[in-house]
Design a protein around this motif. Structure first.
Motif, PDB file in Angstrom:
ATOM      1  N   ILE A  42       0.843  -1.201   0.000  1.00  0.00           N
ATOM      2  CA  ILE A  42       0.000   0.000   0.000  1.00  0.00           C
ATOM      3  C   ILE A  42       0.876   1.247   0.000  1.00  0.00           C
ATOM      4  CG2 ILE A  42      -1.924  -1.143   1.156  1.00  0.00           C
ATOM      5  CD1 ILE A  42      -1.111   0.305   3.748  1.00  0.00           C
ATOM      6  N   PHE A  43       0.346   2.322  -0.593  1.00  0.00           N
ATOM      7  CA  PHE A  43       1.020   3.620  -0.552  1.00  0.00           C
ATOM      8  C   PHE A  43       0.030   4.700  -0.940  1.00  0.00           C
ATOM      9  CE2 PHE A  43       1.873   1.679  -4.676  1.00  0.00           C
ATOM     10  CZ  PHE A  43       1.493   2.661  -5.571  1.00  0.00           C
ATOM     11  N   THR A  44       0.382   5.942  -0.609  1.00  0.00           N
ATOM     12  CA  THR A  44      -0.441   7.094  -0.982  1.00  0.00           C
ATOM     13  C   THR A  44       0.332   7.941  -1.984  1.00  0.00           C
ATOM     14  OG1 THR A  44       0.422   8.447   0.818  1.00  0.00           O
ATOM     15  CG2 THR A  44      -1.572   7.157   1.281  1.00  0.00           C
ATOM     16  N   ASP A  45      -0.354   8.914  -2.569  1.00  0.00           N
ATOM     17  CA  ASP A  45       0.299   9.791  -3.549  1.00  0.00           C
ATOM     18  C   ASP A  45       0.855  11.074  -2.933  1.00  0.00           C
ATOM     19  OD1 ASP A  45      -2.269  10.776  -3.090  1.00  0.00           O
ATOM     20  OD2 ASP A  45      -2.695  11.207  -5.182  1.00  0.00           O
ATOM     21  N   GLU A  54      -7.833  16.145  -1.073  1.00  0.00           N
ATOM     22  CA  GLU A  54      -8.045  14.756  -1.468  1.00  0.00           C
ATOM     23  C   GLU A  54      -6.700  14.099  -1.756  1.00  0.00           C
ATOM     24  OE1 GLU A  54     -11.594  13.150  -3.880  1.00  0.00           O
ATOM     25  OE2 GLU A  54      -9.974  13.292  -5.357  1.00  0.00           O
ATOM     26  N   PHE A  55      -6.586  12.840  -1.406  1.00  0.00           N
ATOM     27  CA  PHE A  55      -5.405  12.056  -1.727  1.00  0.00           C
ATOM     28  C   PHE A  55      -5.854  10.638  -2.054  1.00  0.00           C
ATOM     29  CE2 PHE A  55      -6.099  11.570   2.751  1.00  0.00           C
ATOM     30  CZ  PHE A  55      -5.630  10.323   3.118  1.00  0.00           C
ATOM     31  N   VAL A  56      -4.955   9.848  -2.616  1.00  0.00           N
ATOM     32  CA  VAL A  56      -5.305   8.502  -3.059  1.00  0.00           C
ATOM     33  C   VAL A  56      -4.459   7.481  -2.307  1.00  0.00           C
ATOM     34  CG1 VAL A  56      -5.412   6.913  -5.032  1.00  0.00           C
ATOM     35  CG2 VAL A  56      -5.973   9.340  -5.339  1.00  0.00           C
ATOM     36  N   LEU A  57      -5.134   6.463  -1.810  1.00  0.00           N
ATOM     37  CA  LEU A  57      -4.482   5.291  -1.233  1.00  0.00           C
ATOM     38  C   LEU A  57      -4.565   4.185  -2.274  1.00  0.00           C
ATOM     39  CD1 LEU A  57      -3.341   3.639   1.245  1.00  0.00           C
ATOM     40  CD2 LEU A  57      -5.733   3.005   1.667  1.00  0.00           C
ATOM     41  N   ALA A  58      -3.416   3.614  -2.638  1.00  0.00           N
ATOM     42  CA  ALA A  58      -3.377   2.497  -3.589  1.00  0.00           C
ATOM     43  C   ALA A  58      -3.115   1.212  -2.821  1.00  0.00           C
ATOM     44  CB  ALA A  58      -2.275   2.727  -4.613  1.00  0.00           C
ATOM     45  N   VAL A  59      -3.953   0.208  -3.067  1.00  0.00           N
ATOM     46  CA  VAL A  59      -3.762  -1.132  -2.516  1.00  0.00           C
ATOM     47  C   VAL A  59      -3.374  -2.006  -3.705  1.00  0.00           C
ATOM     48  CG1 VAL A  59      -4.804  -3.057  -1.255  1.00  0.00           C
ATOM     49  CG2 VAL A  59      -5.502  -0.693  -0.738  1.00  0.00           C
ATOM     50  N   MET A 120      -4.367  -2.930  -8.978  1.00  0.00           N
ATOM     51  CA  MET A 120      -4.470  -2.068  -7.792  1.00  0.00           C
ATOM     52  C   MET A 120      -5.880  -1.527  -7.649  1.00  0.00           C
ATOM     53  SD  MET A 120      -2.485   1.539  -8.518  1.00  0.00           S
ATOM     54  CE  MET A 120      -0.944   0.850  -9.033  1.00  0.00           C
ATOM     55  N   VAL A 121      -6.288  -1.414  -6.393  1.00  0.00           N
ATOM     56  CA  VAL A 121      -7.556  -0.803  -6.020  1.00  0.00           C
ATOM     57  C   VAL A 121      -7.213   0.576  -5.464  1.00  0.00           C
ATOM     58  CG1 VAL A 121      -9.613  -0.980  -4.569  1.00  0.00           C
ATOM     59  CG2 VAL A 121      -8.547  -3.067  -5.495  1.00  0.00           C
ATOM     60  N   LEU A 122      -7.910   1.595  -5.961  1.00  0.00           N
ATOM     61  CA  LEU A 122      -7.624   2.971  -5.567  1.00  0.00           C
ATOM     62  C   LEU A 122      -8.751   3.518  -4.696  1.00  0.00           C
ATOM     63  CD1 LEU A 122      -6.420   4.250  -9.043  1.00  0.00           C
ATOM     64  CD2 LEU A 122      -5.009   3.465  -7.138  1.00  0.00           C
ATOM     65  N   ILE A 175       0.110   6.960  -9.737  1.00  0.00           N
ATOM     66  CA  ILE A 175      -1.297   6.913  -9.337  1.00  0.00           C
ATOM     67  C   ILE A 175      -2.144   7.774 -10.270  1.00  0.00           C
ATOM     68  CG2 ILE A 175      -2.922   7.645  -7.539  1.00  0.00           C
ATOM     69  CD1 ILE A 175      -0.924   6.617  -5.468  1.00  0.00           C
ATOM     70  N   GLN A 176      -1.656   8.953 -10.646  1.00  0.00           N
ATOM     71  CA  GLN A 176      -2.416   9.814 -11.554  1.00  0.00           C
ATOM     72  C   GLN A 176      -2.604   9.154 -12.921  1.00  0.00           C
ATOM     73  OE1 GLN A 176      -4.050  12.564 -10.455  1.00  0.00           O
ATOM     74  NE2 GLN A 176      -3.251  11.789  -8.528  1.00  0.00           N
ATOM     75  N   LYS A 177      -1.576   8.473 -13.423  1.00  0.00           N
ATOM     76  CA  LYS A 177      -1.697   7.742 -14.693  1.00  0.00           C
ATOM     77  C   LYS A 177      -2.772   6.662 -14.587  1.00  0.00           C
ATOM     78  CE  LYS A 177       3.067   8.370 -16.172  1.00  0.00           C
ATOM     79  NZ  LYS A 177       4.363   7.723 -16.341  1.00  0.00           N
ATOM     80  N   GLU A 178      -2.760   5.949 -13.479  1.00  0.00           N
ATOM     81  CA  GLU A 178      -3.753   4.885 -13.277  1.00  0.00           C
ATOM     82  C   GLU A 178      -5.165   5.461 -13.200  1.00  0.00           C
ATOM     83  OE1 GLU A 178      -4.933   0.890 -12.856  1.00  0.00           O
ATOM     84  OE2 GLU A 178      -3.058   1.775 -13.527  1.00  0.00           O
TER      85      GLU A 178
END
Length: 184
Positions: A42-45, A54-59, A120-122, A175-178
């Motif tokens: 897991i990580f954030t942007d 707003e921010f994104v957590l990627a699993v 990945m789930v965002l 993450i932005q590309k995804e």
């Protein structure tokens, strides 16, 4: 250590395109949990998040070759993939974005919706108040299968967040590309 991971990720940046999904592979240096056939990271942007921002957590699910797992949709045939977030007070989920699955015919009749490669789930999250520092927990359960064997697995991970002036990290671009790919 986090800066070293980001630096290594930038220096050895590898861009992979799998089943219509693109994401950076620099997360392989992050802590993982799971099993040999499926590891989760897991990580954030952002390293710091503004209040109201707003921010994104990627699993990220890293599947071994010739293994697959199932979607979050419960079809009654197989154990669905489940992700439970433990969020600190003041962090809310705005949106959850799962990738499109692969639909395959079941040997027992009917169809299954699976993931047969890394995915990945965002989670789009918002910080509604000051948080210094806090942890986001991720608990995942899944069924991972090969052509002749299925196993149940679980993973638990945490990442730290803090509020402050927005500070993007080395995972931001990936993450932005995804996110852009998912809008198509």
């Amino acid at each position: 250590m986090k800066n070293l991971i980001c630096l290594l990720g930038i220096l050895f940046f590898v861009h992979v395109h799998i089943k219509g999904q693109s994401f950076d592979r620099n997360f392989y240096d992050l802590q993982s949990d799971g099993m040999e056939q499926l590891n989760i990271r897991i990580f954030t942007d952002y390293d710091k998040i503004e209040i109201g921002g707003e921010f994104v957590l990627a699993v990220c699910f890293d599947l071994e070759e010739d293994w697959h797992t199932y979607t979050a949709m419960n079809t009654g045939k197989n154990r669905p993939t489940s992700i439970i977030l433990s969020l600190p007070d003041g962090i809310v989920v705005n949106d959850t974005i799962w990738p499109g699955p692969v639909v395959v015919e079941s040997s027992k009749g009917g169809t299954n919706m699976i993931y047969d490669s890394d995915f990945m789930v965002l989670y789009k999250l918002r910080a509604n108040k000051k948080i210094n520092p806090s942890k986001i927990g991720v608990n995942a359960s899944f069924q991972v299968c090969s052509s002749d064997l299925c196993m149940l697995g679980e993973a638990s991970l945490e990442t730290q967040i803090v509020t402050g002036e927005n500070k993007k990290n080395c995972f931001y671009d990936g993450i932005q590309k995804e996110l852009k790919l998912r809008k198509k």
